[in-house]
Enzyme design. Sequence first.
Site, short mmCIF file in Angstrom:
data_model
loop_
_atom_site.label_atom_id
_atom_site.label_comp_id
_atom_site.label_asym_id
_atom_site.label_seq_id
_atom_site.Cartn_x
_atom_site.Cartn_y
_atom_site.Cartn_z
CB SER A 1 -0.91 0.03 1.23
OG SER A 1 -1.70 -1.14 1.28
N1 SAH Z 1 -0.79 -4.64 4.25
C1 SAH Z 1 -0.10 -4.98 3.03
C2 SAH Z 1 -0.99 -4.72 1.83
C3 SAH Z 1 -0.97 -5.92 0.93
S1 SAH Z 1 -2.20 -5.98 -0.33
C4 SAH Z 1 1.21 -4.23 2.91
O1 SAH Z 1 1.45 -3.31 3.71
O2 SAH Z 1 2.04 -4.57 2.07
C5 SAH Z 1 -3.43 -7.00 0.42
C6 SAH Z 1 -3.03 -8.39 0.81
O3 SAH Z 1 -4.21 -9.03 1.31
C7 SAH Z 1 -2.51 -9.27 -0.31
O4 SAH Z 1 -1.26 -9.78 0.03
C8 SAH Z 1 -3.56 -10.39 -0.41
O5 SAH Z 1 -3.02 -11.65 -0.75
C9 SAH Z 1 -4.13 -10.40 0.99
N2 SAH Z 1 -5.45 -10.98 1.16
C10 SAH Z 1 -6.53 -10.90 0.36
N3 SAH Z 1 -7.59 -11.57 0.88
C11 SAH Z 1 -7.15 -12.09 2.08
C12 SAH Z 1 -7.76 -12.88 3.10
N4 SAH Z 1 -9.03 -13.30 3.05
N5 SAH Z 1 -7.01 -13.21 4.19
C13 SAH Z 1 -5.72 -12.82 4.28
N6 SAH Z 1 -5.10 -12.08 3.35
C14 SAH Z 1 -5.80 -11.71 2.26
#
Ligand code: SAH
Length: 220
Positions: free
Chosen positions: A67
């Site tokens: 993000s």
């Molecule tokens: N907080 C992260 C943002 C990553 S993008 C950062 O700072 O880098 C969102 C992430 O959510 C992705 O890696 C995706 O695989 C994960 N995601 C999507 N659905 C999910 C779920 N049901 N449970 C856990 N992770 C999930």
Amino acid sequence: MRGATQSAEFRLPRRRLAERLAQAGVRDGRVLAAVEAVPRHRLVPAELRTRAYQDASLPIGDGQTISAPSMVAVMSQALELSGNETVLEVGTGSGYQAAILAQLAARVISIERLPGLAARARRSLDGMGITNVVVHLGDGTQGRPADAPFDAIAVTAGGPQVPEPLLDQLGPEGRLVGPFGARGAQELLRYRRSATGALRCESLGSCRFVDLIGTHGFDR
Ligand code: SAH
């Protein structure tokens, strides 16, 4: 930085980033200090390192993104953390938001559904000397009943609506922030549970996150 000596590399770009976020309206000094402390360049692919301190989301593989710092800061600020909290994060991704939350709260429990990302984030957090984050592999839309209730919950992928289990696992006076709405166009919502258990919800503006996929998210 909590549990680690501050990385000297990219120190100036990191400070500038924190200053820009302050100018853009981030008010919580602890959040700004966390942005200044966490080495985001270690969480992005090597070829994107020089862009690590731009305020932009970047690809991290598996179709996912780290993000943008301003979004991480806004969400962290919205959780109103003072240092003693247990926080649940849904969507570990690169581990950046988790590393920021680790500076702001006592304990972070983060859930990632993709094994490759979960393993890499765990290694990155270890490499930074961050010891108060636990990364679990699984469907974060179901929360972590074993570790509930949570003082704060950050959902970092966009779902159709807030997953009910997460609201159930939010403790008294707890805050939950996350993007909910249509695929590719959500609203950042903050839910707040009162001491008596009532829930209030407010919008913090529109946003765009990758999909939240799971039992209480999108199908696939
Ligand atoms: N907080 C992260 C943002 C990553 S993008 C950062 O700072 O880098 C969102 C992430 O959510 C992705 O890696 C995706 O695989 C994960 N995601 C999507 N659905 C999910 C779920 N049901 N449970 C856990 N992770 C999930």
